[in-house]
Design an enzyme around this catalytic site. Structure first.
Site, PDB file in Angstrom:
ATOM      1  CG  ASN A  53      -1.999  -0.997   1.227  1.00 47.35           C
ATOM      2  OD1 ASN A  53      -2.284  -1.596   0.191  1.00 47.35           O
ATOM      3  ND2 ASN A  53      -2.631  -1.210   2.367  1.00 47.35           N
ATOM      4  NE  ARG A 379      -7.118  -1.964 -10.412  1.00 40.22           N
ATOM      5  CZ  ARG A 379      -6.160  -1.072 -10.651  1.00 40.22           C
ATOM      6  NH1 ARG A 379      -5.122  -1.431 -11.385  1.00 40.22           N
ATOM      7  NH2 ARG A 379      -6.248   0.164 -10.187  1.00 40.22           N
ATOM      8  NE  ARG A 409      -2.257   6.086 -10.459  1.00 41.67           N
ATOM      9  CZ  ARG A 409      -3.194   6.860  -9.902  1.00 41.67           C
ATOM     10  NH1 ARG A 409      -3.889   6.420  -8.893  1.00 41.67           N
ATOM     11  NH2 ARG A 409      -3.423   8.069 -10.380  1.00 41.67           N
ATOM     12  CG  HIS A 439     -13.530   2.339 -11.780  1.00 39.66           C
ATOM     13  ND1 HIS A 439     -14.326   2.286 -10.648  1.00 39.66           N
ATOM     14  CD2 HIS A 439     -12.390   1.684 -11.455  1.00 39.66           C
ATOM     15  CE1 HIS A 439     -13.703   1.639  -9.700  1.00 39.66           C
ATOM     16  NE2 HIS A 439     -12.519   1.263 -10.151  1.00 39.66           N
ATOM     17  CE1 TYR A 472      -8.303  -7.229  -3.472  1.00 44.19           C
ATOM     18  CE2 TYR A 472      -9.342  -5.781  -5.056  1.00 44.19           C
ATOM     19  CZ  TYR A 472      -8.214  -6.213  -4.406  1.00 44.19           C
ATOM     20  OH  TYR A 472      -7.009  -5.634  -4.676  1.00 44.19           O
ATOM     21  NE  ARG A 568     -10.077  -0.879   1.660  1.00 51.73           N
ATOM     22  CZ  ARG A 568     -10.316  -0.724   0.355  1.00 51.73           C
ATOM     23  NH1 ARG A 568     -11.364  -1.283  -0.189  1.00 51.73           N
ATOM     24  NH2 ARG A 568      -9.510  -0.011  -0.409  1.00 51.73           N
ATOM     25  CG  HIS A 596     -13.387  -3.594  -4.129  1.00 47.83           C
ATOM     26  ND1 HIS A 596     -13.911  -3.874  -5.380  1.00 47.83           N
ATOM     27  CD2 HIS A 596     -12.459  -2.634  -4.320  1.00 47.83           C
ATOM     28  CE1 HIS A 596     -13.315  -3.116  -6.281  1.00 47.83           C
ATOM     29  NE2 HIS A 596     -12.434  -2.354  -5.681  1.00 47.83           N
TER      30      HIS A 596
END
Length: 719
Positions: A53, A379, A409, A439, A472, A568, A596
Site C-alpha cells: 500500500n 483489471r 493504474r 471504471h 475482495y 474502509r 470493496h
C-alpha cells in the site's frame, strides 16, 4: 434542528485531510498484524500489505504533492486548507510512526516463528553445513548474475529502476583511495532462500547473502561498508492523450518512462550499521532528508508474502482456514441464464463463488443463440478465463466488443497485453474515453430466444478478476430487466461510437450524473425526515472525499437524518461534531477480506432506494471516470442487502469507529462478539452444506437464506 445556515460547513475543522486519512487507514492495516486473533502467517501478510500500500501511496500521492511544490503551486487543499508542504509534513509525521510500528511488529513476529522452529538468519549465524550451501549457491547461481557498477568521472551514478533493491558498497583500493559502487539485486532471483535442516525451517535473505560475500566482486579492494537501499519513484506521469493516433502505443511509451520517474523516497537498511547517513545517495537522487527512511530490518516487506507461502506448507494452521465459496443463494444449482429469465440473480463474493460469472461469459461464447457480447475490463487476472472465453466467442463469429481500460493504474502493461490478444482474435477493442477512466463493471450478452432478442446484463461493484474475487468483497446482479438492457445497449454504443450521452431509464452514469443523484437522494431524505421523522441513510464504500457530498451529509445530520457510513479507507468527513455531524457514524472494517463493495441505501419513509455501484463518493470517481450506479429492484435482494449492512454496522471485532477528532478506535461493547466477515464465511459454509443435503432447492432461495441472519438481526434491532 434548523442550524444549517448558522454554521459554516467550509470550516476546515470538520474535515480530515485526504492524504493523512489514507495514512490512518494503513495504520489500521498494520494493526491487523498486531491482532493475535489473526493466525500468525496472516499477521505477517498484513505487514506485507501495508508495505505494498505504502509503495503505491508514495509513487502516486506523495509524488503528486512533490510535483506541486516543484511547480511552485502553493494553493491550499480545499477541505483542510493545507498547502502541499504542510501535507507532506503531516504525512511524514504519521507515516514514520506507522513504519516504526510495522518493523517493531515484524521483529516480534519473527520471534514467534522461532518458537515454531522457523528461523530467519544472517549468513554468519548459520551452522557450517548450511553456510557451505549458501557459499556454493552464491558462487555458482548468484554471483554470475551480479554486475558491480563503479561510480566515478567515467561511470556516472546509474539509473536505478523503481522499487529495485540495491547494495551500496564503499571500498578502498591498493593505493588507499576510497571508491563507491552499486550492485543491483536481480529481481528474478528468489529473495527468500530456504535451507533444509531436519525439523527446523531456516531462511536467509538474498541481499544478506550478497552483502556477506560482496568482497568476491571487488578483488584487490577492501570492502569497508555495504548496505541495502531502495528507491521509490514517481509513477504517476502524464499520459498524452491529445493527438495520440493510438493510445495503446502511447501507453507503452508511458510505461517505459514510469520506471525512471523522479525519486520520491529512499529506504536504507541500517541493520549492519546504524550510523549510515545516506548523504551521497540523497544528493545523487535529489531528494531531501525527510524523504529518507532508515530502517532496522529488510526493505520491502512484501517479501513476507513469499515467506508466509513457504512456511504455510509446513504449518497450514497458521493461515486462515480455507473455505470453499458457496453457490450464489439466488442461483442455487440452476443455470444462470435460466435463473435470470425468472428474476434478478444476486452475487456476493468471495462468500459466493465467482465461477457463475465466468460461466456466464463462457456459455455465451459457445451458445448458438448468442449474437453479441459487450464488456468492460478494468483489471483482470494474468491468466483470465474470461479473456479466453471472449477470444473464443470472436473466433466463433460472434460480435464481441470489449472496452479495455489501458489507463488502469499499475495494470496498464497487463491490459495492453490483453488488448492486443483480443484484437488478434477478432474482438472489437476500444480503449475508453479521452481524459476519463472507464471504471464501470458491466457485461451485456444479447441472445435470440424464440425469435426475441433478450439482453442479459451483469452489473457489479468489482473487477472481472477471478483471482481477486477470492479476497475482495464485491457484489453484482445479472438481470433481464428490459429497461436496464436498453440502458446497457445505449451505454456501449455511447462508448464505442459518437452518439450523444444517452438518457438512461434505470442506470446513472458518471461523470457528473452519479454525484447529482446522490445529492438529490440526500435532499429527498432530508425532506422526508422533516415530514416523517425517520430519515436514514446507509452508505458503504472504499473512500469518501467529495466535498459537495460531505456538505450535503452534514446538512442531513443537522436536519436529524441518521447517517451510517461504512468506509474502509479514506474518509474526509469527521463525524460526531455537535451541531454539524452528531447524527453521523463512521466505521471502517479491515479484516480477512478487502472490503470493496459499494452500497447506497436511502430509507425514504419506507419507499426504500437501494443501489450498488462501481463508484465511491470520491470526486475522481464521479467527475473523472465513467462509472455506473444501478438500482436493486428485487425486494428480496434489497432485504438481503439491508441485513448485510446491519451486520457490518454491528461488527465489534474488526470494526473501528472514527471519533469527532478523526481518530479511529476499535468498536468495543457488551454485545456478543461479532466478526461480520467470519460470520458470512460460516453462513456460506452452512448454505453449501444445505445444498448437498437438499440439492433441489426450491424458490424462494433468497428470502430463506436471509433468515440465517435472523438471530443477529433480532439482536441488532433490540439494541
Amino acid at each position: 434542528m434548523e442550524t444549517t445556515n448558522a454554521i459554516d460547513l467550509n470550516n476546515k475543522q470538520y474535515y480530515n485531510n485526504r492524504e493523512v486519512s489514507w495514512v490512518a487507514f494503513n495504520h489500521r492495516v498494520i494493526e491487523e498484524a498486531l491482532d493475535k486473533r489473526n493466525p500468525l502467517l496472516e499477521r505477517l501478510k498484513f505487514l506485507a500489505i501495508a508495505s505494498s500500500n505504502l509503495d503505491e501511496f508514495f509513487m502516486v500521492r506523495v509524488a503528486g504533492l512533490k510535483d506541486q511544490i516543484k511547480l511552485n503551486f502553493n494553493e491550499r487543499e480545499n477541505k483542510t486548507q493545507m498547502t502541499p508542504k504542510e501535507q507532506l509534513v503531516a504525512i511524514d509525521k504519521d507515516n514514520r510512526e506507522n513504519v516504526r510500528l510495522q518493523y517493531e511488529q515484524y521483529h516480534q513476529l519473527l520471534q514467534e516463528l522461532e518458537g515454531h522452529n522457523v528461523f530467519l538468519k544472517q549468513p554468519e549465524e548459520l551452522e557450517s553445513h548450511n553456510y557451505e550451501v549458501i557459499k556454493q549457491r552464491f558462487e555458482f547461481e548468484i554471483m554470475p548474475t551480479l554486475t558491480p557498477l563503479g561510480i566515478d568521472a567515467y561511470r556516472p551514478f546509474p539509473k536505478l529502476s523503481n522499487k529495485s533493491l540495491n547494495v551500496f558498497v564503499d571500498v578502498v583500493d591498493a593505493k588507499g583511495e576510497d571508491k563507491s559502487a552499486i550492485v543491483q539485486i536481480p529481481a528474478l532471483l528468489n529473495r527468500i532462500i530456504l535451507l533444509q535442516d531436519d525439523q527446523r525451517m531456516i531462511f536467509v535473505m538474498l541481499e544478506d547473502v550478497i552483502i556477506h560475500f560482496i568482497g568476491r566482486l571487488f578483488s584487490g579492494h577492501e570492502v569497508r561498508r555495504a548496505f541495502t537501499f531502495r528507491i521509490t519513484r514517481n509513477a504517476d506521469l502524464s499520459i498524452h492523450e491529445d493527438g495520440a493516433e493510438d493510445l495503446l502505443i502511447e501507453i507503452e511509451k508511458f510505461l517505459k518512462k514510469r520506471k525512471s520517474g523522479a525519486a520520491v523516497r529512499l529506504e536504507i537498511d541500517t541493520r549492519n550499521d546504524p550510523t549510515i547517513g545516506g548523504s551521497f545517495l540523497t544528493h545523487e537522487l535529489e531528494i531531501e532528508e525527510r524523504d529518507v527512511y532508515k530502517i532496522d530490518g529488510p526493505l520491502d516487506l512484501t517479501m513476507l508474502f513469499q515467506l508466509s507461502g513457504m512456511v504455510s506448507k509446513k504449518y497450514p494452521q497458521f493461515e486462515f482456514k480455507k473455505f470453499e465459496p458457496a453457490p450464489p443463494a439466488s442461483l442455487g444449482i440452476r443455470n444462470v441464464y435460466e435463473a435470470a429469465r425468472e428474476r434478478d440473480v444476486f452475487f456476493h463474493h468471495p462468500y459466493e463463488s465467482f465461477q457463475p460469472i465466468v460461466d456466464f461469459i463462457k456459455e455465451a461464447s459457445v451458445d448458438p443463440a448468442t449474437l453479441a457480447i459487450k464488456q468492460t475490463l478494468y483489471r483482470v487476472s494474468s491468466d483470465s478465463p474470461i479473456i479466453e472465453a471472449l477470444k473464443n466467442a470472436a473466433e466463433a463469429g460472434k460480435q464481441v466488443t470489449v472496452l479495455v481500460e489501458l489507463k488502469a493504474r499499475f495494470d496498464e502493461e497487463n491490459n495492453v497485453h490483453w488488448a492486443k490478444m483480443l484484437e488478434e482474435a477478432g474482438c472489437h477493442v476500444i480503449y475508453g474515453m479521452t481524459y476519463l477512466k472507464t471504471h464501470s463493471k458491466i457485461t451485456l450478452v444479447i441472445k435470440k430466444i424464440n425469435d426475441e432478442l433478450v439482453p442479459y446484463v451483469h452489473l457489479g461493484t468489482g473487477n472481472y478478476n477471478d483471482k481477486t474475487a477470492k479476497i475482495y468483497t464485491d457484489m453484482g446482479i445479472i438481470t433481464t430487466n428490459k429497461e436496464i438492457g436498453q440502458d446497457a445497449m445505449n451505454f456501449f454504443n455511447y462508448l464505442s461510437g459518437y452518439s450523444e450521452k444517452p438518457e438512461y431509464n434505470k442506470l446513472h452514469v458518471a461523470p457528473f450524473e452519479i454525484r447529482e443523484e446522490f445529492l438529490d437522494h440526500i435532499d429527498q431524505e432530508i425532506e422526508s425526515h422533516r415530514q416523517n421523522g425517520n430519515g436514514l441513510i446507509i452508505a458503504k464504500m472504499n473512500s469518501l472525499t467529495d466535498k459537495a457530498v460531505i456538505k450535503k451529509l452534514f446538512e442531513a445530520s443537522q436536519a436529524g437524518v441518521k447517517v451510517n457510513l461504512i468506509i474502509r479507507g479514506i474518509c474526509c468527513l469527521k463525524p460526531g461534531i455537535p451541531g454539524v455531524s452528531d447524527n453521523i457514524r463512521v466505521i471502517s472494517i479491515v479484516g480477512r477480506f478487502l472490503e470493496h463493495s459499494r452500497i447506497y441505501y436511502f430509507y425514504h419513509n419506507g419507499e426504500e432506494r437501494m443501489y450498488l455501484s462501481s463508484a465511491d463518493m470520491m470526486t475522481r470517481n464521479m467527475i473523472k471516470r465513467v462509472e455506473i450506479l444501478f438500482p436493486i429492484l428485487d425486494p428480496d435482494i434489497v432485504t438481503r442487502l439491508k441485513d448485510f449492512l446491519q451486520l457490518q454496522l454491528n461488527d465489534n471485532q474488526k470494526a473501528r469507529e472514527q471519533d469527532m477528532n478523526g481518530v479511529y478506535h476499535y468498536v468495543r461493547n457488551e454485545l456478543e462478539p461479532l466478526n461480520s466477515q467470519e460470520y458470512l464465511v460460516k453462513e456460506a459454509e452452512q448454505f453449501r452444506r444445505s445444498l448437498k443435503e437438499k440439492p433441489a432447492v426450491p424458490e424462494p432461495v433468497m428470502s430463506r437464506r436471509s433468515k440465517l441472519l435472523d438471530r443477529v438481526i433480532s439482536r441488532i434491532r433490540k439494541n
